[in-house]
Design an enzyme around this catalytic site. Structure first.
Site, PDB file in Angstrom:
ATOM      1  N   ARG A   1       0.592  -1.287  -0.040  1.00  0.00           N
ATOM      2  CA  ARG A   1       0.003  -0.091   0.124  1.00  0.00           C
ATOM      3  C   ARG A   1       0.991   1.393   0.030  1.00  0.00           C
ATOM      4  O   ARG A   1       0.701   2.268  -0.713  1.00  0.00           O
ATOM      5  CB  ARG A   1      -1.090   0.184   1.081  1.00  0.00           C
ATOM      6  CG  ARG A   1      -2.081   1.006   1.007  1.00  0.00           C
ATOM      7  CD  ARG A   1      -3.455   0.687   1.726  1.00  0.00           C
ATOM      8  NE  ARG A   1      -3.437  -0.339   2.908  1.00  0.00           N
ATOM      9  CZ  ARG A   1      -2.996  -0.141   3.853  1.00  0.00           C
ATOM     10  NH1 ARG A   1      -2.444   1.094   4.246  1.00  0.00           N
ATOM     11  NH2 ARG A   1      -3.006  -0.937   4.912  1.00  0.00           N
TER      12      ARG A   1
ATOM     13  N   ASP B   1      -2.357  22.614 -11.841  1.00  0.00           N
ATOM     14  CA  ASP B   1      -2.917  21.339 -12.467  1.00  0.00           C
ATOM     15  C   ASP B   1      -2.294  21.376 -13.979  1.00  0.00           C
ATOM     16  O   ASP B   1      -2.697  22.401 -14.531  1.00  0.00           O
ATOM     17  CB  ASP B   1      -4.163  21.381 -12.444  1.00  0.00           C
ATOM     18  CG  ASP B   1      -4.890  20.004 -13.287  1.00  0.00           C
ATOM     19  OD1 ASP B   1      -4.209  19.477 -14.183  1.00  0.00           O
ATOM     20  OD2 ASP B   1      -6.110  19.722 -13.177  1.00  0.00           O
TER      21      ASP B   1
HETATM   22  C1  LIG Z   1      -9.058  14.299 -16.396  1.00  0.00           C
HETATM   23  C2  LIG Z   1      -8.460  15.533 -15.603  1.00  0.00           C
HETATM   24  C3  LIG Z   1      -8.445  15.516 -14.079  1.00  0.00           C
HETATM   25  C4  LIG Z   1      -8.877  14.260 -13.570  1.00  0.00           C
HETATM   26  O1  LIG Z   1      -7.903  13.252 -13.623  1.00  0.00           O
HETATM   27  P1  LIG Z   1      -8.761  11.497 -13.674  1.00  0.00           P
HETATM   28  O2  LIG Z   1      -7.378  10.897 -14.061  1.00  0.00           O
HETATM   29  O3  LIG Z   1      -9.756  11.573 -14.677  1.00  0.00           O
HETATM   30  O4  LIG Z   1      -9.032  11.412 -12.227  1.00  0.00           O
HETATM   31  C5  LIG Z   1      -7.873  16.472 -13.307  1.00  0.00           C
HETATM   32  N1  LIG Z   1      -7.413  17.741 -14.151  1.00  0.00           N
HETATM   33  C6  LIG Z   1      -7.465  17.844 -15.497  1.00  0.00           C
HETATM   34  C7  LIG Z   1      -6.912  19.184 -16.261  1.00  0.00           C
HETATM   35  C8  LIG Z   1      -8.042  16.571 -16.509  1.00  0.00           C
HETATM   36  O5  LIG Z   1      -8.175  16.780 -17.755  1.00  0.00           O
END
Ligand SMILES: *Cc1c(COP(=O)(O)O)cnc(C)c1O
Length: 383
Positions: A53, A178
């Site tokens: 884990r 992000d």
């Molecule tokens: C797809 C996405 C997410 C979420 O990711 P998952 O792998 O689907 O959980 C977060 N931020 C952006 C910009 C995304 O395109």
């Protein structure tokens, strides 16, 4: 694993960080599927691995490559991008005030609005392109994190990451980015001062629409390291670590990251430049176009191109957008992005009720097909 300090990110990616198996010389490393590890006679764990884990060699190998690509100190891989992103917030040790963009990935915005308050996280949404809005929203002593997304889904807003970092750090807040849609090929937020970089590795990092994964990479700064420690504890506590088979696929995908993103960026620029002249298109949203409001910042902040994501707004409104998507044949109608195949999506209908996305907008994720085929398909559909 052998490391040499002066390799370029392209070399690191192509060679999966030098992942030659020490035991056999295998060029492709083995997949470690064990859930547990032998304990020493004195009940210690001299080799460092205890249980699956928190610990897995295939995960660690893949994390090490992402750490190098992002120029960070360490990376944690998760079972999805959402697991990574939400862990970054939960690891703040709430109560915490956070600032987030009003244009951002829909599901994370939804989580911040609906679930985060139950965890003691209060989010203020601002237009992060406007640095004054960040300054005004900061609550000295209470704001713990400024979250950015760049380019931001699905309008491709561009935020000046370095400038936002200065404001946040002056107020004692961390900065998370992000960077899913930029990928480390185009932008390295930690080099711009960010504390943590998040990827939905489901997208460009893996690149083949066959793995769900997420990552957090932490900067080599004390507050970022403290966040990393708490995030690792959350991951171990929740069991949200990525599986070893997925990590091995992700490691394979990473090997071609640079060629994929370079090609996707070049194709996206060609597509944006061409369809901008189509009378059925009211507006093309792409940071690579000189008329895009974030173009100058993007030109500074992104290397090697402006990415493979763009959106178009259809002159005929929502009905025209849906009919255009229905007529496309080479582009596939599906959510998600960053894969080898080109996808088109009507975002407003998948986001539902309180979506801030215009109903006339189609989001395009450019894949690796011949750009001439992609352009011809769009031109026949945009009528
Ligand atoms: C797809 C996405 C997410 C979420 O990711 P998952 O792998 O689907 O959980 C977060 N931020 C952006 C910009 C995304 O395109």
């Amino acid at each position: 694993m052998t490391t040499s300090p002066n390799r370029s990110p392209e070399t690191i990616a192509a060679q999966a960080g030098g992942a030659i198996d020490a035991a056999t010389g295998a060029i492709v490393p083995p997949i470690h599927i064990t859930t547990t590890y032998e304990r020493d006679a004195d009940l210690g764990y001299a080799r460092g691995y205890v249980y699956g884990r928190p610990h897995n060699a295939t995960i660690h190998q893949t994390e090490a490559v992402i750490t190098e690509l992002e120029a960070g100190r360490e990376t944690l891989l998760f079972a999805a991008g959402m697991a990574a992103a939400t862990t970054a917030f939960l690891a703040l040790e709430p109560p915490a005030h956070v600032i987030a963009p009003n244009v951002m990935y829909w599901s994370l915005r939804h989580w911040l609005r609906t679930a985060a308050p139950r965890h003691g996280i209060e989010a203020t949404f601002v237009d992060t392109r406007d640095l004054d809005q960040i300054r005004v929203a900061i609550r000295p002593g209470a704001t713990r994190l400024v979250w950015l997304e760049c380019p931001a889904n699905p309008l491709w807003h561009i935020t000046d990451i370095a400038a936002a970092v200065r404001i946040a750090h002056d107020a004692g807040a961390l900065v998370g980015v992000d960077s899913t849609c930029a990928s480390p090929v185009l932008t390295r937020p930690i080099a711009l001062g960010a504390d943590v970089v998040m990827h939905s590795a489901t997208k460009y990092l893996n690149g083949h629409s066959d793995v769900l994964a997420g990552s957090l990479t932490f900067a080599d700064r004390a507050p970022a390291q403290a966040l990393a420690e708490r995030a690792a504890a959350h991951r171990a506590g929740l069991g949200s670590i990525l599986g070893p088979f997925e990590a091995a696929l992700l490691l394979r995908g990473l090997r071609t990251l640079f060629v994929r993103v370079a090609r996707q960026s070049a194709s996206a620029l060609a597509i944006a430049g061409t369809i901008t002249r189509n009378p059925a298109v009211a507006e093309v949203l792409y940071p690579g176009l000189p008329g895009h409001p974030g173009h100058d910042i993007a030109a500074r902040q992104m290397q090697r191109g402006f990415g493979g994501m763009l959106s178009i707004r259809c002159a005929g409104g929502e009905a025209a957008a849906i009919a255009t998507a229905a007529r496309l044949a080479v582009w596939k109608r599906a959510t998600s992005l960053g894969g080898v195949e080109s996808l088109v999506e009507h975002r407003a209908s998948i986001e539902g009720g309180n979506s801030p996305c215009p109903a006339d907008l189609l989001r395009l994720s450019v894949g690796l097909e011949d750009p001439a085929d992609l352009i011809a398909d769009l031109e026949q559909a945009l009528r």
